[in-house]
Design a protein around this motif. Structure first.
Motif, short mmCIF file in Angstrom:
data_model
loop_
_atom_site.label_atom_id
_atom_site.label_comp_id
_atom_site.label_asym_id
_atom_site.label_seq_id
_atom_site.Cartn_x
_atom_site.Cartn_y
_atom_site.Cartn_z
N GLY A 139 -3.96 20.13 -5.63
CA GLY A 139 -3.99 20.38 -4.19
C GLY A 139 -2.99 19.57 -3.38
N ASP A 140 -3.27 19.50 -2.09
CA ASP A 140 -2.42 18.75 -1.17
C ASP A 140 -3.13 17.46 -0.79
OD1 ASP A 140 -0.20 18.25 0.34
OD2 ASP A 140 -0.85 19.45 2.05
N VAL A 141 -3.39 16.62 -1.79
CA VAL A 141 -4.15 15.37 -1.62
C VAL A 141 -3.24 14.20 -1.94
CG1 VAL A 141 -6.14 14.06 -2.44
CG2 VAL A 141 -6.28 16.54 -2.29
N TRP A 142 -3.29 13.17 -1.09
CA TRP A 142 -2.50 11.96 -1.30
C TRP A 142 -3.44 10.83 -1.70
CZ3 TRP A 142 2.76 11.81 -1.21
CH2 TRP A 142 3.39 12.98 -0.77
N VAL A 143 -3.15 10.17 -2.81
CA VAL A 143 -4.00 9.12 -3.37
C VAL A 143 -3.41 7.75 -3.03
CG1 VAL A 143 -4.98 8.23 -5.51
CG2 VAL A 143 -4.58 10.68 -5.27
N PRO A 144 -4.25 6.84 -2.47
CA PRO A 144 -3.74 5.51 -2.13
C PRO A 144 -3.71 4.57 -3.34
CG PRO A 144 -6.00 5.73 -1.39
CD PRO A 144 -5.60 7.05 -1.98
N TYR A 145 -2.74 3.67 -3.33
CA TYR A 145 -2.60 2.63 -4.35
C TYR A 145 -2.42 1.29 -3.65
CZ TYR A 145 -1.77 6.22 -7.88
OH TYR A 145 -1.90 7.29 -8.73
N LEU A 146 -2.95 0.22 -4.25
CA LEU A 146 -2.80 -1.14 -3.72
C LEU A 146 -2.10 -2.01 -4.75
CD1 LEU A 146 -6.29 -2.08 -2.22
CD2 LEU A 146 -4.26 -1.34 -0.98
N HIS A 147 -1.27 -2.90 -4.28
CA HIS A 147 -0.64 -3.91 -5.12
C HIS A 147 -1.12 -5.25 -4.57
CE1 HIS A 147 3.30 -5.76 -6.77
NE2 HIS A 147 2.35 -5.78 -7.67
N VAL A 149 0.87 -1.17 0.00
CA VAL A 149 0.00 0.00 0.00
C VAL A 149 0.91 1.22 0.00
CG1 VAL A 149 -1.78 1.28 1.25
CG2 VAL A 149 -1.76 -1.21 1.36
N TRP A 150 0.67 2.14 -0.92
CA TRP A 150 1.46 3.36 -0.93
C TRP A 150 0.58 4.52 -1.36
CZ3 TRP A 150 1.58 -0.11 -4.84
CH2 TRP A 150 1.46 0.35 -6.15
N TYR A 151 1.08 5.71 -1.13
CA TYR A 151 0.35 6.94 -1.42
C TYR A 151 1.20 7.83 -2.32
CZ TYR A 151 -2.60 5.49 2.46
OH TYR A 151 -3.44 4.80 3.27
N GLN A 152 0.55 8.45 -3.29
CA GLN A 152 1.23 9.41 -4.16
C GLN A 152 0.44 10.71 -4.15
OE1 GLN A 152 1.61 7.68 -8.05
NE2 GLN A 152 3.24 6.29 -7.43
N LYS A 153 1.17 11.80 -4.24
CA LYS A 153 0.51 13.10 -4.24
C LYS A 153 -0.25 13.30 -5.54
CE LYS A 153 1.20 17.84 -2.97
NZ LYS A 153 2.12 18.83 -2.42
N ALA A 154 -1.48 13.75 -5.43
CA ALA A 154 -2.33 13.98 -6.60
C ALA A 154 -1.85 15.20 -7.37
CB ALA A 154 -3.78 14.17 -6.17
N GLU A 155 -2.30 15.32 -8.60
CA GLU A 155 -1.92 16.44 -9.46
C GLU A 155 -2.55 17.75 -9.00
OE1 GLU A 155 -2.92 15.42 -13.45
OE2 GLU A 155 -1.69 13.62 -13.43
#
Length: 90
Positions: free
Chosen positions: A54-62, A46-52
């Protein structure tokens, strides 16, 4: 609802799904495969990347199919997983 991109190692696919909570590493999910059959998958990362925006972090699952699991197998009915979620497809 939290929109999460799920990267499936088993069938090399990516889908965006909505979850009520972000699953943790090691938890199990029931996901529908490309053939339409349900199977158990383990969360590998599980990791998070900053969205394009604002200051929003988007989660990703593998995820990867649970060892010994075959798509559509109802022998154990998925009771060996810690938590099952049936995400809503977007």
């Amino acid at each position: 609802m939290i929109e999460i991109e799920v990267q499936n190692e088993t069938n090399q696919s990516q889908e965006r799904m909505r979850f009520a909570a972000v699953p943790r590493i090691g938890e199990g999910l029931r996901l529908r495969g490309p053939d339409g059959m349900w199977a158990s998958y383990d969360v590998l990362d599980v990791w998070y990347q900053k969205a394009e925006f604002g200051d929003v972090w988007v989660p990703y699952l593998h995820v990867c199919m649970t060892p010994g699991e075959t798509a559509g197998d109802i022998g154990n009915a998925g009771f060996d997983v810690q938590r099952e979620l049936e995400p809503f497809k977007i």
